[in-house]
Design a protein around this motif. Structure first.
Motif, short mmCIF file in Angstrom:
data_model
loop_
_atom_site.label_atom_id
_atom_site.label_comp_id
_atom_site.label_asym_id
_atom_site.label_seq_id
_atom_site.Cartn_x
_atom_site.Cartn_y
_atom_site.Cartn_z
N ILE A 25 0.82 -1.21 0.00
CA ILE A 25 0.00 0.00 0.00
C ILE A 25 0.85 1.26 0.00
O ILE A 25 0.72 2.12 -0.88
CB ILE A 25 -0.96 0.02 1.20
CG1 ILE A 25 -1.89 -1.19 1.14
CG2 ILE A 25 -1.76 1.31 1.23
CD1 ILE A 25 -2.75 -1.37 2.36
N TYR A 26 1.73 1.42 0.98
CA TYR A 26 2.47 2.67 1.11
C TYR A 26 3.56 2.83 0.06
O TYR A 26 3.65 3.88 -0.60
CB TYR A 26 3.07 2.78 2.51
CG TYR A 26 2.06 3.17 3.56
CD1 TYR A 26 1.84 4.50 3.89
CD2 TYR A 26 1.30 2.21 4.22
CE1 TYR A 26 0.92 4.87 4.86
CE2 TYR A 26 0.36 2.56 5.18
CZ TYR A 26 0.18 3.89 5.49
OH TYR A 26 -0.75 4.25 6.44
N ALA A 27 4.41 1.83 -0.10
CA ALA A 27 5.54 1.96 -1.01
C ALA A 27 5.11 2.33 -2.43
O ALA A 27 5.72 3.22 -3.05
CB ALA A 27 6.37 0.68 -1.01
N PRO A 28 4.06 1.71 -3.00
CA PRO A 28 3.69 2.06 -4.37
C PRO A 28 3.18 3.49 -4.55
O PRO A 28 3.20 4.01 -5.67
CB PRO A 28 2.58 1.05 -4.70
CG PRO A 28 2.81 -0.09 -3.79
CD PRO A 28 3.31 0.53 -2.52
N ILE A 29 2.72 4.15 -3.49
CA ILE A 29 2.18 5.50 -3.65
C ILE A 29 3.13 6.59 -3.17
O ILE A 29 2.79 7.78 -3.24
CB ILE A 29 0.81 5.65 -2.93
CG1 ILE A 29 0.96 5.51 -1.42
CG2 ILE A 29 -0.20 4.65 -3.48
CD1 ILE A 29 -0.34 5.83 -0.64
N VAL A 30 4.32 6.22 -2.71
CA VAL A 30 5.27 7.20 -2.18
C VAL A 30 5.59 8.27 -3.22
O VAL A 30 5.66 9.47 -2.91
CB VAL A 30 6.56 6.51 -1.70
CG1 VAL A 30 7.70 7.51 -1.55
CG2 VAL A 30 6.31 5.82 -0.36
N SER A 31 5.77 7.87 -4.48
CA SER A 31 6.12 8.85 -5.52
C SER A 31 5.03 9.92 -5.67
O SER A 31 5.33 11.09 -5.89
CB SER A 31 6.34 8.14 -6.86
OG SER A 31 5.15 7.46 -7.27
N GLY A 32 3.77 9.52 -5.53
CA GLY A 32 2.68 10.47 -5.65
C GLY A 32 2.52 11.38 -4.45
O GLY A 32 1.86 12.42 -4.53
N LEU A 33 3.14 11.01 -3.32
CA LEU A 33 3.02 11.79 -2.09
C LEU A 33 4.14 12.82 -1.92
O LEU A 33 4.14 13.58 -0.96
CB LEU A 33 3.01 10.86 -0.89
CG LEU A 33 1.81 9.93 -0.76
CD1 LEU A 33 2.04 8.92 0.36
CD2 LEU A 33 0.53 10.72 -0.49
N LYS A 34 5.09 12.85 -2.85
CA LYS A 34 6.28 13.69 -2.68
C LYS A 34 6.01 15.18 -2.48
O LYS A 34 6.77 15.85 -1.77
CB LYS A 34 7.23 13.47 -3.87
CG LYS A 34 7.95 12.13 -3.82
CD LYS A 34 9.01 12.02 -4.89
CE LYS A 34 9.73 10.67 -4.82
NZ LYS A 34 10.45 10.49 -3.54
N PRO A 35 4.94 15.76 -3.05
CA PRO A 35 4.70 17.18 -2.75
C PRO A 35 4.38 17.44 -1.28
O PRO A 35 4.54 18.57 -0.81
CB PRO A 35 3.49 17.52 -3.64
CG PRO A 35 3.53 16.52 -4.75
CD PRO A 35 4.04 15.26 -4.11
N TRP A 36 3.95 16.42 -0.56
CA TRP A 36 3.53 16.60 0.83
C TRP A 36 4.49 15.97 1.84
O TRP A 36 4.70 16.54 2.90
CB TRP A 36 2.13 16.01 1.02
CG TRP A 36 1.10 16.73 0.22
CD1 TRP A 36 0.44 17.89 0.56
CD2 TRP A 36 0.62 16.37 -1.08
NE1 TRP A 36 -0.42 18.25 -0.43
CE2 TRP A 36 -0.34 17.34 -1.46
CE3 TRP A 36 0.89 15.31 -1.96
CZ2 TRP A 36 -1.01 17.29 -2.68
CZ3 TRP A 36 0.23 15.26 -3.18
CH2 TRP A 36 -0.71 16.25 -3.53
N VAL A 37 5.03 14.79 1.55
CA VAL A 37 5.96 14.14 2.48
C VAL A 37 7.19 13.64 1.72
O VAL A 37 7.09 13.09 0.61
CB VAL A 37 5.31 12.95 3.24
CG1 VAL A 37 4.23 13.43 4.18
CG2 VAL A 37 4.77 11.91 2.27
N ASP A 38 8.33 13.85 2.34
CA ASP A 38 9.60 13.34 1.81
C ASP A 38 10.05 12.22 2.74
O ASP A 38 10.53 12.49 3.84
CB ASP A 38 10.64 14.47 1.76
CG ASP A 38 11.99 13.99 1.25
OD1 ASP A 38 12.04 12.90 0.63
OD2 ASP A 38 12.99 14.70 1.47
#
Length: 441
Positions: A25-38
């Motif tokens: 769940i988390y790892a596949p969406i990390v790229s899409g979350l980059k504007p908010w979390v690094d």
């Protein structure tokens, strides 16, 4: 469509826990979350798990939370670890001035939850729960339908075999926009043939749970389930749910099974069988229109038909979830999904990752002061109070338990005693819990 704000700088974050949920769940969406979390670091006591996820998302691996916190300049943490660890991780992180988002269920007891809130407040950080269920398509649409008034005031929700417990508690309070005044509950357990739900989850019986939840505005929720994974031939998740209004009903039901993925014991042999992890759902709005108050009989037909509107999710050309809509006479009821990250999880249905991304983004925006949290620590505490109150009711033969819970809680002590027997140490001992290793297959 409402566009989510973006911080000038994403929040420097550590991901704690690198098991199956993080992997799918988390790892596949990390790229899409980059504007908010690094996500700069990953921590898991199982080296190969931490190394694998860290390599996948471009972060540094750690195998001990204390080492990670000492080495990294962290603002926040996302904790995806077993529930017995949640309280200790939250307290430790808060004491090191690190905001913490803790996976559901938030923790096991009201005593732990209150301590988590107190420690966060004392250290001027936020503690939040990673609650994603009220962000699902059907729940987002139900709230939109409620606000439209199309089926009148929704004053009763009936839910069977969805996710009775913490997740559903959060769904109902979020929909109601208020906290409940009391809850009554009972359980019934019966033996079953032995089976494995997952490699680490072996069952020889199943328990039916029923909760009756009353809200000050007059909303009543009847929430019940016996086998939410749909195993042993039970109804496929998400089961059957109705939002009942004064002029109609929103109806949702699970429609098909996922591929077989668990094993069942039969004469000491493991055999593949089908399972009912929720994979798809159908939904519709049923609305009755009458021009007057005549009784409905065979002789006197209603002046207008019983309108049925199909509720559908819709997607863009890449298959990304864009929202939910229903055509009604003279128009459309529509929810547009604001979480546009363009990344998919590998778990359950396509929208699951969107729902998870929703609580991560909400967490980051709260930290950056760009908006108040949709679901704050008091909301998380109430979801837990509802769960503990249900257990308190069961201990007292279905007695109505007033909410919020106050004072000493018998069910809290029962839960803590059971946890201590399972763990081998006091679950409130932060140092002991931090040193506990709980790897899963």
């Amino acid at each position: 469509m409402y566009e989510l704000p973006r911080p000038v700088e994403p929040v420097r974050t550590i991901l704690i826990g690198a098991g199956n949920r993080t992997r799918t769940i988390y790892a596949p969406i990390v790229s899409g979350l980059k504007p908010w979390v690094d996500i700069v670091a990953v921590c898991d006591p199982v080296k190969e798990h931490a190394d694998s996820i860290a390599a996948q998302i471009g972060a540094r691996p750690y195998y001990d939370i204390k080492e990670a916190v000492a080495a990294e300049d962290l603002e926040a943490a996302i904790v995806v670890a077993p529930i017995p660890l949640h309280h200790a991780y939250s307290v430790f992180l808060s004491e090191h001035k690190i905001h913490n988002l803790i996976e559901t269920s938030w923790c096991a007891t009201v005593l732990q939850a209150r301590d988590m809130i107190a420690k966060a407040k004392a250290n001027n950080v936020y503690t939040r729960v990673g609650e994603n269920f009220f962000r699902y398509p059907i729940d987002s649409f139900a709230a939109t339908l409620r606000d439209s008034g199309y089926i009148g005031d929704i004053k009763r929700i009936f839910s069977y075999n969805d996710h009775t417990g913490y997740h559903n508690n959060s769904r109902w309070t979020f929909f109601a926009r208020e906290y409940p005044e009391w809850i009554s509950a009972f359980e019934h357990t019966m033996p079953t043939m032995p089976f494995y739900e997952q490699p680490q989850r072996y069952h020889e019986n199943e328990t039916f749970r029923a909760r009756y939840i009353s809200f000050p505005s007059g909303l009543m929720v009847i929430d019940q389930a016996s086998n939410i994974k749909g195993m042993l031939g039970r109804q496929v998740r998400p089961g059957y749910t109705e939002w009942q209004g004064t002029m109609g009903t929103l109806v949702q039901q699970g429609s098909r099974y996922a591929a077989p993925h668990y094993k069942i014991l039969d004469n000491n042999k493991r055999v593949e069988v089908g399972t009912g992890v929720h994979f798809d759902w159908t939904a519709e709005i049923r609305r009755c229109l009458y021009e007057d108050t005549r009784a409905y009989t065979d002789e006197i037909q209603p002046a207008n038909p019983n309108y049925i509107s199909k509720v559908e999710r819709f997607y863009n050309e890449d298959g990304y979830y864009m929202g939910v809509r229903a055509q009604i006479p003279g128009g459309e009821i529509r929810f547009d999904n604001p979480i546009q990250i363009g990344a998919f999880s590998d778990h359950y249905f396509p929208e699951y990752g969107v729902a998870v991304a929703g609580h991560v983004i909400d967490f980051a925006l709260q930290i950056r002061g760009l908006r108040d949290s949709e679901f704050n620590e008091q909301d998380a505490l109430m979801s837990l109070m509802m769960e503990v109150a249900a257990r308190e009711s069961i201990l007292n033969q279905g007695k109505r338990i007033a909410l919020p819970l106050e004072g000493d809680i018998e069910a809290d002590h029962v839960i803590l005693k059971n946890m201590e027997a399972r763990l081998g140490f006091d679950p409130l001992d932060v140092e002991a819990v931090l040193g506990y290793k709980a790897p899963r297959p």
